[in-house]
Write a protein that holds these residues in place. Sequence first.
Motif, PDB file in Angstrom:
ATOM      1  N   LEU A  47     -14.685  27.805 -28.207  1.00 55.61           N
ATOM      2  CA  LEU A  47     -15.294  26.708 -28.966  1.00 55.61           C
ATOM      3  C   LEU A  47     -15.354  25.433 -28.137  1.00 55.61           C
ATOM      4  O   LEU A  47     -16.358  24.726 -28.132  1.00 55.61           O
ATOM      5  CB  LEU A  47     -14.513  26.466 -30.255  1.00 55.61           C
ATOM      6  CG  LEU A  47     -15.041  25.390 -31.189  1.00 55.61           C
ATOM      7  CD1 LEU A  47     -16.417  25.779 -31.722  1.00 55.61           C
ATOM      8  CD2 LEU A  47     -14.092  25.176 -32.333  1.00 55.61           C
ATOM      9  N   VAL A  48     -14.291  25.149 -27.400  1.00 57.85           N
ATOM     10  CA  VAL A  48     -14.226  23.934 -26.590  1.00 57.85           C
ATOM     11  C   VAL A  48     -15.232  23.968 -25.454  1.00 57.85           C
ATOM     12  O   VAL A  48     -15.796  22.937 -25.086  1.00 57.85           O
ATOM     13  CB  VAL A  48     -12.783  23.730 -26.062  1.00 57.85           C
ATOM     14  CG1 VAL A  48     -12.722  22.712 -24.957  1.00 57.85           C
ATOM     15  CG2 VAL A  48     -11.869  23.322 -27.199  1.00 57.85           C
ATOM     16  N   THR A  49     -15.478  25.129 -24.896  1.00 56.43           N
ATOM     17  CA  THR A  49     -16.409  25.212 -23.765  1.00 56.43           C
ATOM     18  C   THR A  49     -17.868  25.251 -24.200  1.00 56.43           C
ATOM     19  O   THR A  49     -18.748  25.125 -23.356  1.00 56.43           O
ATOM     20  CB  THR A  49     -16.100  26.451 -22.901  1.00 56.43           C
ATOM     21  OG1 THR A  49     -16.162  27.618 -23.712  1.00 56.43           O
ATOM     22  CG2 THR A  49     -14.749  26.325 -22.247  1.00 56.43           C
ATOM     23  N   GLN A  50     -18.134  25.423 -25.470  1.00 58.96           N
ATOM     24  CA  GLN A  50     -19.509  25.445 -25.970  1.00 58.96           C
ATOM     25  C   GLN A  50     -19.811  24.151 -26.714  1.00 58.96           C
ATOM     26  O   GLN A  50     -20.018  24.146 -27.920  1.00 58.96           O
ATOM     27  CB  GLN A  50     -19.729  26.651 -26.871  1.00 58.96           C
ATOM     28  CG  GLN A  50     -19.581  27.957 -26.155  1.00 58.96           C
ATOM     29  CD  GLN A  50     -19.724  29.139 -27.077  1.00 58.96           C
ATOM     30  OE1 GLN A  50     -19.728  29.017 -28.292  1.00 58.96           O
ATOM     31  NE2 GLN A  50     -19.836  30.314 -26.504  1.00 58.96           N
ATOM     32  N   VAL A  51     -19.828  23.053 -25.984  1.00 58.98           N
ATOM     33  CA  VAL A  51     -20.045  21.742 -26.595  1.00 58.98           C
ATOM     34  C   VAL A  51     -21.527  21.446 -26.700  1.00 58.98           C
ATOM     35  O   VAL A  51     -22.312  21.974 -25.915  1.00 58.98           O
ATOM     36  CB  VAL A  51     -19.319  20.642 -25.792  1.00 58.98           C
ATOM     37  CG1 VAL A  51     -17.835  20.804 -25.918  1.00 58.98           C
ATOM     38  CG2 VAL A  51     -19.738  20.612 -24.362  1.00 58.98           C
ATOM     39  N   PRO A  52     -21.945  20.644 -27.641  1.00 60.23           N
ATOM     40  CA  PRO A  52     -21.160  19.962 -28.656  1.00 60.23           C
ATOM     41  C   PRO A  52     -20.700  20.942 -29.728  1.00 60.23           C
ATOM     42  O   PRO A  52     -21.440  21.829 -30.126  1.00 60.23           O
ATOM     43  CB  PRO A  52     -22.106  18.920 -29.234  1.00 60.23           C
ATOM     44  CG  PRO A  52     -23.464  19.469 -29.002  1.00 60.23           C
ATOM     45  CD  PRO A  52     -23.363  20.299 -27.737  1.00 60.23           C
ATOM     46  N   ALA A  53     -19.462  20.773 -30.151  1.00 61.36           N
ATOM     47  CA  ALA A  53     -18.867  21.679 -31.127  1.00 61.36           C
ATOM     48  C   ALA A  53     -18.281  20.879 -32.281  1.00 61.36           C
ATOM     49  O   ALA A  53     -17.572  19.902 -32.064  1.00 61.36           O
ATOM     50  CB  ALA A  53     -17.767  22.504 -30.469  1.00 61.36           C
ATOM     51  N   VAL A  54     -18.583  21.293 -33.492  1.00 60.79           N
ATOM     52  CA  VAL A  54     -18.011  20.657 -34.674  1.00 60.79           C
ATOM     53  C   VAL A  54     -16.621  21.241 -34.868  1.00 60.79           C
ATOM     54  O   VAL A  54     -16.467  22.428 -35.144  1.00 60.79           O
ATOM     55  CB  VAL A  54     -18.886  20.887 -35.925  1.00 60.79           C
ATOM     56  CG1 VAL A  54     -18.228  20.284 -37.144  1.00 60.79           C
ATOM     57  CG2 VAL A  54     -20.269  20.319 -35.710  1.00 60.79           C
ATOM     58  N   ILE A  55     -15.614  20.388 -34.724  1.00 59.47           N
ATOM     59  CA  ILE A  55     -14.233  20.837 -34.867  1.00 59.47           C
ATOM     60  C   ILE A  55     -13.837  20.831 -36.340  1.00 59.47           C
ATOM     61  O   ILE A  55     -13.303  21.798 -36.846  1.00 59.47           O
ATOM     62  CB  ILE A  55     -13.281  19.954 -34.037  1.00 59.47           C
ATOM     63  CG1 ILE A  55     -13.721  19.931 -32.567  1.00 59.47           C
ATOM     64  CG2 ILE A  55     -11.853  20.419 -34.177  1.00 59.47           C
ATOM     65  CD1 ILE A  55     -13.794  21.280 -31.899  1.00 59.47           C
ATOM     66  N   LEU A  56     -14.084  19.735 -37.025  1.00 61.65           N
ATOM     67  CA  LEU A  56     -13.840  19.634 -38.459  1.00 61.65           C
ATOM     68  C   LEU A  56     -15.097  19.100 -39.118  1.00 61.65           C
ATOM     69  O   LEU A  56     -15.707  18.158 -38.617  1.00 61.65           O
ATOM     70  CB  LEU A  56     -12.658  18.707 -38.742  1.00 61.65           C
ATOM     71  CG  LEU A  56     -11.296  19.136 -38.206  1.00 61.65           C
ATOM     72  CD1 LEU A  56     -10.262  18.056 -38.475  1.00 61.65           C
ATOM     73  CD2 LEU A  56     -10.857  20.432 -38.844  1.00 61.65           C
ATOM     74  N   ALA A  57     -15.472  19.658 -40.249  1.00 62.00           N
ATOM     75  CA  ALA A  57     -16.682  19.227 -40.948  1.00 62.00           C
ATOM     76  C   ALA A  57     -16.360  18.876 -42.388  1.00 62.00           C
ATOM     77  O   ALA A  57     -15.612  19.587 -43.066  1.00 62.00           O
ATOM     78  CB  ALA A  57     -17.738  20.327 -40.914  1.00 62.00           C
ATOM     79  N   GLY A  58     -16.913  17.741 -42.838  1.00 65.70           N
ATOM     80  CA  GLY A  58     -16.770  17.347 -44.237  1.00 65.70           C
ATOM     81  C   GLY A  58     -15.371  16.980 -44.652  1.00 65.70           C
ATOM     82  O   GLY A  58     -14.957  17.297 -45.759  1.00 65.70           O
ATOM     83  N   VAL A  59     -14.640  16.330 -43.771  1.00 68.42           N
ATOM     84  CA  VAL A  59     -13.254  15.946 -44.080  1.00 68.42           C
ATOM     85  C   VAL A  59     -13.199  14.439 -44.345  1.00 68.42           C
ATOM     86  O   VAL A  59     -14.099  13.697 -43.968  1.00 68.42           O
ATOM     87  CB  VAL A  59     -12.306  16.319 -42.920  1.00 68.42           C
ATOM     88  CG1 VAL A  59     -12.246  17.826 -42.755  1.00 68.42           C
ATOM     89  CG2 VAL A  59     -12.703  15.656 -41.629  1.00 68.42           C
ATOM     90  N   PRO A  60     -12.141  13.966 -44.983  1.00 63.74           N
ATOM     91  CA  PRO A  60     -11.992  12.522 -45.195  1.00 63.74           C
ATOM     92  C   PRO A  60     -11.875  11.772 -43.861  1.00 63.74           C
ATOM     93  O   PRO A  60     -11.519  12.356 -42.831  1.00 63.74           O
ATOM     94  CB  PRO A  60     -10.688  12.400 -45.995  1.00 63.74           C
ATOM     95  CG  PRO A  60     -10.487  13.733 -46.618  1.00 63.74           C
ATOM     96  CD  PRO A  60     -11.103  14.722 -45.690  1.00 63.74           C
ATOM     97  N   GLU A  61     -12.160  10.498 -43.908  1.00 62.42           N
ATOM     98  CA  GLU A  61     -12.184   9.681 -42.698  1.00 62.42           C
ATOM     99  C   GLU A  61     -10.843   9.687 -41.968  1.00 62.42           C
ATOM    100  O   GLU A  61     -10.797   9.739 -40.739  1.00 62.42           O
ATOM    101  CB  GLU A  61     -12.572   8.243 -43.048  1.00 62.42           C
ATOM    102  CG  GLU A  61     -12.679   7.330 -41.852  1.00 62.42           C
ATOM    103  CD  GLU A  61     -13.104   5.922 -42.221  1.00 62.42           C
ATOM    104  OE1 GLU A  61     -13.282   5.133 -41.286  1.00 62.42           O
ATOM    105  OE2 GLU A  61     -13.240   5.621 -43.409  1.00 62.42           O
ATOM    106  N   GLU A  62      -9.743   9.642 -42.707  1.00 59.68           N
ATOM    107  CA  GLU A  62      -8.421   9.605 -42.081  1.00 59.68           C
ATOM    108  C   GLU A  62      -8.146  10.894 -41.302  1.00 59.68           C
ATOM    109  O   GLU A  62      -7.590  10.859 -40.210  1.00 59.68           O
ATOM    110  CB  GLU A  62      -7.322   9.402 -43.134  1.00 59.68           C
ATOM    111  CG  GLU A  62      -7.406   8.092 -43.878  1.00 59.68           C
ATOM    112  CD  GLU A  62      -8.409   8.138 -45.035  1.00 59.68           C
ATOM    113  OE1 GLU A  62      -8.704   9.241 -45.563  1.00 59.68           O
ATOM    114  OE2 GLU A  62      -8.913   7.067 -45.390  1.00 59.68           O
ATOM    115  N   VAL A  63      -8.523  12.027 -41.855  1.00 56.51           N
ATOM    116  CA  VAL A  63      -8.305  13.314 -41.191  1.00 56.51           C
ATOM    117  C   VAL A  63      -9.165  13.402 -39.934  1.00 56.51           C
ATOM    118  O   VAL A  63      -8.695  13.839 -38.876  1.00 56.51           O
ATOM    119  CB  VAL A  63      -8.606  14.478 -42.153  1.00 56.51           C
ATOM    120  CG1 VAL A  63      -8.515  15.817 -41.443  1.00 56.51           C
ATOM    121  CG2 VAL A  63      -7.675  14.437 -43.347  1.00 56.51           C
TER     122      VAL A  63
END
Length: 87
Positions: A47-63
């Motif tokens: 996942l890290v080598t295939q950028v751009p990669a969405v790590i977290l989606a639809g989470v609160p701003e603090e997270v």
Amino acid sequence: MTDEYVELVCDDVPHDAVLTDPGVRVLDVAQVVRRLKGLSLWHSKVLVTQVPAVILAGVPEEVAATAVSALREAETRERPEPESPTG
């Protein structure tokens, strides 16, 4: 028959944490991604080598902010110099 229209207003807009460049510390960044997503280390590295990669989606701003700061820290972390064997 009357039509009713409902407009939903959300105070907390969902955020995404997107990795655009892992830098030279790919394995360190993959370990952070592993902790954030619960993936295996191999899947995290892919996942890290295939950028751009969405790590977290639809989470609160603090997270999302916590995830971004952890990724940045891993990207810029310095490794200690290995000690030379004394003889």
